[in-house]
Scaffold this active site. Structure first.
Site, PDB file in Angstrom:
ATOM      1  N   HIS C 122      46.792  13.546  66.811  1.00 31.12           N
ATOM      2  CA  HIS C 122      47.539  14.687  67.325  1.00 31.12           C
ATOM      3  C   HIS C 122      48.327  14.223  68.554  1.00 31.12           C
ATOM      4  O   HIS C 122      47.896  13.318  69.266  1.00 31.12           O
ATOM      5  CB  HIS C 122      46.510  15.757  67.716  1.00 31.12           C
ATOM      6  CG  HIS C 122      47.088  17.088  68.099  1.00 31.12           C
ATOM      7  ND1 HIS C 122      47.581  17.340  69.353  1.00 31.12           N
ATOM      8  CD2 HIS C 122      47.208  18.242  67.395  1.00 31.12           C
ATOM      9  CE1 HIS C 122      47.980  18.608  69.406  1.00 31.12           C
ATOM     10  NE2 HIS C 122      47.777  19.180  68.235  1.00 31.12           N
ATOM     11  N   ASP C 200      38.306  12.822  69.881  1.00 33.72           N
ATOM     12  CA  ASP C 200      39.014  14.098  69.965  1.00 33.72           C
ATOM     13  C   ASP C 200      38.334  15.061  69.002  1.00 33.72           C
ATOM     14  O   ASP C 200      38.535  14.984  67.791  1.00 33.72           O
ATOM     15  CB  ASP C 200      40.486  13.872  69.591  1.00 33.72           C
ATOM     16  CG  ASP C 200      41.254  15.162  69.394  1.00 33.72           C
ATOM     17  OD1 ASP C 200      40.646  16.252  69.432  1.00 33.72           O
ATOM     18  OD2 ASP C 200      42.478  15.082  69.196  1.00 33.72           O
ATOM     19  N   GLN C 203      38.994  19.633  66.301  1.00 32.31           N
ATOM     20  CA  GLN C 203      38.784  20.267  64.997  1.00 32.31           C
ATOM     21  C   GLN C 203      37.341  20.183  64.520  1.00 32.31           C
ATOM     22  O   GLN C 203      37.002  20.724  63.470  1.00 32.31           O
ATOM     23  CB  GLN C 203      39.703  19.637  63.941  1.00 32.31           C
ATOM     24  CG  GLN C 203      41.186  19.853  64.190  1.00 32.31           C
ATOM     25  CD  GLN C 203      41.602  21.313  64.098  1.00 32.31           C
ATOM     26  OE1 GLN C 203      40.934  22.132  63.462  1.00 32.31           O
ATOM     27  NE2 GLN C 203      42.701  21.644  64.768  1.00 32.31           N
ATOM     28  N   LYS C 226      39.592  27.136  69.841  1.00 31.24           N
ATOM     29  CA  LYS C 226      39.470  26.818  68.411  1.00 31.24           C
ATOM     30  C   LYS C 226      38.068  27.096  67.881  1.00 31.24           C
ATOM     31  O   LYS C 226      37.816  26.944  66.687  1.00 31.24           O
ATOM     32  CB  LYS C 226      39.816  25.345  68.174  1.00 31.24           C
ATOM     33  CG  LYS C 226      41.293  25.014  68.445  1.00 31.24           C
ATOM     34  CD  LYS C 226      41.643  23.643  67.917  1.00 31.24           C
ATOM     35  CE  LYS C 226      42.889  23.083  68.545  1.00 31.24           C
ATOM     36  NZ  LYS C 226      44.123  23.536  67.863  1.00 31.24           N
ATOM     37  N   CYS C 364      51.910  18.894  65.189  1.00 25.80           N
ATOM     38  CA  CYS C 364      51.730  17.980  66.327  1.00 25.80           C
ATOM     39  C   CYS C 364      51.217  16.616  65.879  1.00 25.80           C
ATOM     40  O   CYS C 364      50.474  15.943  66.607  1.00 25.80           O
ATOM     41  CB  CYS C 364      50.804  18.568  67.387  1.00 25.80           C
ATOM     42  SG  CYS C 364      51.492  20.009  68.202  1.00 25.80           S
TER      43      CYS C 364
HETATM   44  C1  LIG Z   1      43.085  17.161  66.397  1.00 27.51           C
HETATM   45  C2  LIG Z   1      43.575  17.900  67.590  1.00 27.51           C
HETATM   46  N1  LIG Z   1      43.588  17.284  68.783  1.00 27.51           N
HETATM   47  C3  LIG Z   1      44.010  17.909  69.898  1.00 27.51           C
HETATM   48  C4  LIG Z   1      44.470  19.191  69.865  1.00 27.51           C
HETATM   49  C5  LIG Z   1      44.944  19.816  71.133  1.00 27.51           C
HETATM   50  O1  LIG Z   1      44.137  20.892  71.510  1.00 27.51           O
HETATM   51  P1  LIG Z   1      44.660  21.892  72.615  1.00 27.51           P
HETATM   52  O2  LIG Z   1      46.044  22.278  72.228  1.00 27.51           O
HETATM   53  O3  LIG Z   1      43.708  23.043  72.541  1.00 27.51           O
HETATM   54  O4  LIG Z   1      44.628  21.198  73.924  1.00 27.51           O
HETATM   55  C6  LIG Z   1      44.473  19.876  68.645  1.00 27.51           C
HETATM   56  C7  LIG Z   1      44.940  21.261  68.571  1.00 27.51           C
HETATM   57  O5  LIG Z   1      45.923  21.581  67.945  1.00 27.51           O
HETATM   58  C8  LIG Z   1      44.022  19.217  67.480  1.00 27.51           C
HETATM   59  O6  LIG Z   1      44.033  19.832  66.286  1.00 27.51           O
END
Ligand SMILES: Cc1ncc(COP(=O)(O)O)c(C=O)c1O
Ligand SMILES: Cc1ncc(COP(=O)(O)O)c(C=O)c1O
Ligand code: FES
Ligand code: FES
Lengths: 407, 151, 407, 151
Positions: C122, C200, C203, C226, C364
């Protein structure tokens, strides 16, 4: 005429007892309470419209995005910014100042440059600059305070405004002294020398009308939780021309134009400075808070704040064995004080027993405390939902505390 | 007016805070240590004179609230004559008492602090001198802070 | 047996119509909905206990501090951290990763060092490292994906794990492909070489049981929004021994031991990394969310997620002119797909007309999209409150969309 | 099933998206510009052949959704024969229409985009080609982005 007492009905939290006494909440400089309309805005968002913003096309995402961006527009209006694009959502004042130090500061400051602050500053307007100074080799200088009244000694300003000064960051209203700084004048002096200015509006934004264009600063930071909004949300305003020159702060989703494995392009302000999923309910609650405050009128609120503070300061002055801090004239809505031979934390613990919520300590202005030769003070800080009758209770409680420790 | 405050400010505590015992420097001490409470910014210095393993004398200086002063005052009285190991044991009893309200064994006059646990923000005050004691006994150079004290 | 349908009663937002059709919310990978208990926790906090934390002595401040720190303890338990001191509250996954890059990274990385990522990442796990690489002269390398299934080509791992690699940061579950990475194995390989690892968990945290000690990583980041929690709050977990070596992130109140005008000392973790007034209602709402999820059981949730995703993938596969992304085996709770000659955003706009909330775009993960030769995909992502019946509606809607654009 | 969707996907739009007109490169063009929609990552390139102040020919290439393709297709038909100033004026009319739904003056076939304003997430799609047009007319080198388009 505003019916101040009836506004209390809007604040569920105020209607409770602490140790069998009605709660008298005088810790408003630390954080404010929330009216029903702000709580309802959060509930409504989570019950009807919750979705991620910006990249969504479906109905909920549209609604969430609209509400989120409407809060940005509302925030611009709240401080008379030129455009909503100048509004960056942060966690609070602290993050706003850190953002400026880490982006504008890291890009523009070098060894030998000077950051000018005042001796009144909150840790949040000290530590980020100290960290930046450490990294860049810049130096920090301070406008001194004159004494217990907390007023700045502006006779020193000419000699402090040297050509080396690149940033002048100042508190608008001191959270431990209740001093209101002449920010328009200070910013005008700085601007003449091409010095960039930041005003820490944590204690001012919700207490008096704020017009960043009239103040003439380059950055203005404040916190939502101190102005009837939710915790965890704040606003950094920056002049568009300066924001456009600044490198990004955090990296991630939402702040990019396009990402490659090895090359990435960033959006313009404000999105460049808002990486990742933002706090969405935060701005929405803040929007409701701003509407609430402006329905009362901040000029009104300011007058009420000052009346209570003057009244409290006057009543306290009538007591023996007490040291009172803050200015004789134009006191903001708070009073710091010390009882002779009674530690501030003992005052606060006992006051709590009487239902009165005060704060004791250095109020995150430890260097100022040391300068004044104390470790801490007790502080009563007011907001529009406080009443004179509450100040009377507070005074009675203080008298009892004096008796308790004298006995 | 302050109905249930007496479980915190017991008479003994008020007495010791108004008239702290052993409240002075000790230039010829065997060891000393500083305790720092970041919550309020208060500092307290504890001095010990040892004879082998036994604490012959104890004193303190510094700023602090009623609770921390009384605690230091009672501590200095309490540890005189104890061995290092006994003092460490007392520290543990006092810490448990101050954080949970439960007194394990006999702590003598120190039992007046059994009500402090009901005032979480004041736990650090009561424990400050004891941290300084441990710092002194273990020869720690840096000030001992109550920062991570669970309250 | 969990009665999944009856859980829906706990989510007020699910009971509404969009364009005259019952809302089918399949955008859970972007953000989840909130159960009544989480909304109630926020309301309760603001109606009864709201105050600033840590430095307060009065009753409300005690309650707020207790609730705030209880949320830290709860978060530690949620991911089986050794101690609550390892839990840093952040705005979300993005801020957590930025914090590590800006503190651990800035201290430990230098020119020539390598940051190892995967092609699945991401933007939030790409851009912070790109910015760090730019600053330090470190290089970034990537474990490649094998194709539309999104699975990593681990045959390349040996040659990628060079002695220059200092940080290996990887997504646990890919938000655009639904791939579950073998993080235990990857972290074990890295650990043998002394490489620091970050997972990370955006998810994964709320979708399957997470045990950071079993995973064997050094950092783990996730977002509250989430996993049924409020927006604007997240958790960064770090191994205590590493946290203790890291310089502070933002400067300000709450994170200092003592401040002087020219010298300042910082607290230990976690407070060292939490400057200023934190989001207080955020962790409190997150606490309620964690309780809610664990009452259902994350192993349960994972099974349900997977069933829905497999069912949806299977039904979609039966259609003509469709390209489906993601693994054949062990698919997480989402399906990305593309209809031939229909842009993902047109799919999402039409699906919304049928009451179905999908997401379209690069999610993203733009570099991954480019690698797979697409600009975007449409994505349906599930959570425990979704049902098979909803998947059936979704499939019908997709068929209608195909008809609409074929006609 | 998709009841009120026809105000977005009008027949003319569906027709132009499935059969885009002037969908090709123009190697000998007088000027060209790229439009970029960061919301979706789509790119579109617009080519113009000018004769003095008059647009003689227009074409486009690139990826995009139905709305953006139809918009580019209709744009290229529309601007042929217009002067630069006339094209700029049309841009303004189209932008106002797409963002507010109000049509000022006669925009001909372009009126099919009057429903887009009800779909805020798709406004950038409809406007993308028009931004590229302006970029080409004004000789902007960098891709024009819809980033700050108010939606
Ligand atoms: C795999 C992954 N990493 C990081 C993020 C970033 O999370 P946040 O936007 O809550 O900081 C997301 C959220 O879209 C994600 O799906
Ligand atoms: C003058 C002043 N500046 C800065 C701050 C920091 O605000 P926050 O903690 O909301 O970031 C405060 C709050 O205590 C303050 O009073
Ligand atoms: S308030 Fe400082 S030690 Fe008690
Ligand atoms: S979705 Fe990319 S231009 Fe419409």
């Amino acid at each position: 005429m505003t019916d101040w007492t009836s506004l209390r009905k809007d604040f569920p939290i105020l209607h409770q007892q602490v140790h069998g006494k009605p709660l008298v909440y005088f810790d408003n400089a630390a954080t404010s309470q929330k009216p029903r309309s702000v709580i309802d805005a959060l509930v409504h968002y989570y019950e009807r419209d919750n979705a991620n913003v910006h990249r969504g096309i479906h109905e909920l995402s549209n609604r969430a995005t609209n509400a989120f961006e409407a809060a940005r527009t509302r925030s611009a209006k709240f401080i008379n910014a030129k455009s909503a694009d100048e509004i960056i959502f942060t966690r609070g004042t602290t993050e706003g100042i850190n953002l400026v130090a880490a982006t504008w500061g890291a890009k523009n400051l070098k060894a030998g440059d000077v950051i000018l602050l005042t001796e009144l500053e909150h840790h949040s307007n000290l530590v980020p600059w100290q960290m930046l100074a450490q990294k860049t080799g810049a130096k920090i200088t301070y406008i001194p305070v004159t004494g217990d009244d907390g007023v700045l000694d502006l006779s020193k300003l000419d000699s402090l405004l040297t050509p080396q000064v690149k940033m002048f960051s100042m508190v608008h209203i001191s959270n431990s002294m209740g001093v209101v700084n002449p920010v328009e004048e200070l910013c005008a002096r700085a601007r003449k020398l091409g010095i960039v200015t930041l005003v820490d509006g944590a204690q001012s934004a919700g207490h008096l009308p704020v017009d960043v264009q009239a103040i003439g600063c380059d950055f203005f930071a404040f916190s939502g939780h101190k102005i009837c909004g939710p915790t965890g949300i704040g606003v950094l305003w920056g002049r568009q021309e300066i924001l456009e020159t600044m490198p990004p702060y955090q990296g991630g989703g939402e702040m990019i134009l396009s990402v490659g494995y090895h090359k990435t392009e960033f959006k313009h302000a404000p999105h460049r400075f808002e990486a990742g999923t933002p706090d969405i309910s935060g701005p929405i609650g803040l929007h409701a808070a701003m509407d609430y405050l402006d329905a009362i009128g901040r000029a009104n609120i300011w007058q009420h704040d000052q009346e209570l503070a003057n009244y409290a300061a006057e009543k306290l002055s009538a007591l023996k064995n007490i040291r009172i801090f803050g200015p004789k004239k134009n006191r903001a809505g708070l009073v710091s004080f010390l009882l002779k031979d009674v530690h501030a934390h003992d005052v606060v613990t006992l006051a709590n027993q009487g239902g009165v919520a005060l704060r004791g300590g250095h109020h995150c202005t430890q260097p100022l405390m040391h300068k004044l030769g104390v470790e801490s003070t007790a502080r009563a800080s007011f907001y529009f939902y406080n009443t004179k009758a509450e100040v009377d209770v507070f005074i009675e409680v203080i008298k009892e505390i004096q008796k308790f420790f004298a006995a | 007016m302050f109905d249930d405050i007496n479980d915190l400010y017991q008479q003994v505590i008020l007495d010791h805070c108004k008239h702290p015992r052993n409240f002075h420097e000790m230039p010829q001490c065997s060891c000393s240590a500083q305790g720092f409470n970041p919550l309020c910014g208060d500092n307290l210095k504890l001095f010990l004179t040892l004879d082998g393993d036994v604490i012959k004398d104890a004193s303190f200086t510094g700023s602090g609230c009623c609770i921390s002063k009384a605690s230091a005052s009672l501590l200095t009285d309490n540890v005189k004559g104890k061995t290092k190991a006994e003092a460490e044991k007392t520290f543990e009893q006092v810490r448990d008492m101050i954080t949970t309200g439960t007194v394990n064994g006999d702590v003598g006059k120190l039992a007046v602090f059994a009500g402090v646990y009901k005032y979480p923000a004041r736990v650090k005050c009561a424990i400050l001198a004891w941290h300084a004691l441990i710092g002194a006994l273990r020869g720690e150079a840096a000030p001992v802070s109550t920062e991570n004290e669970q309250t």
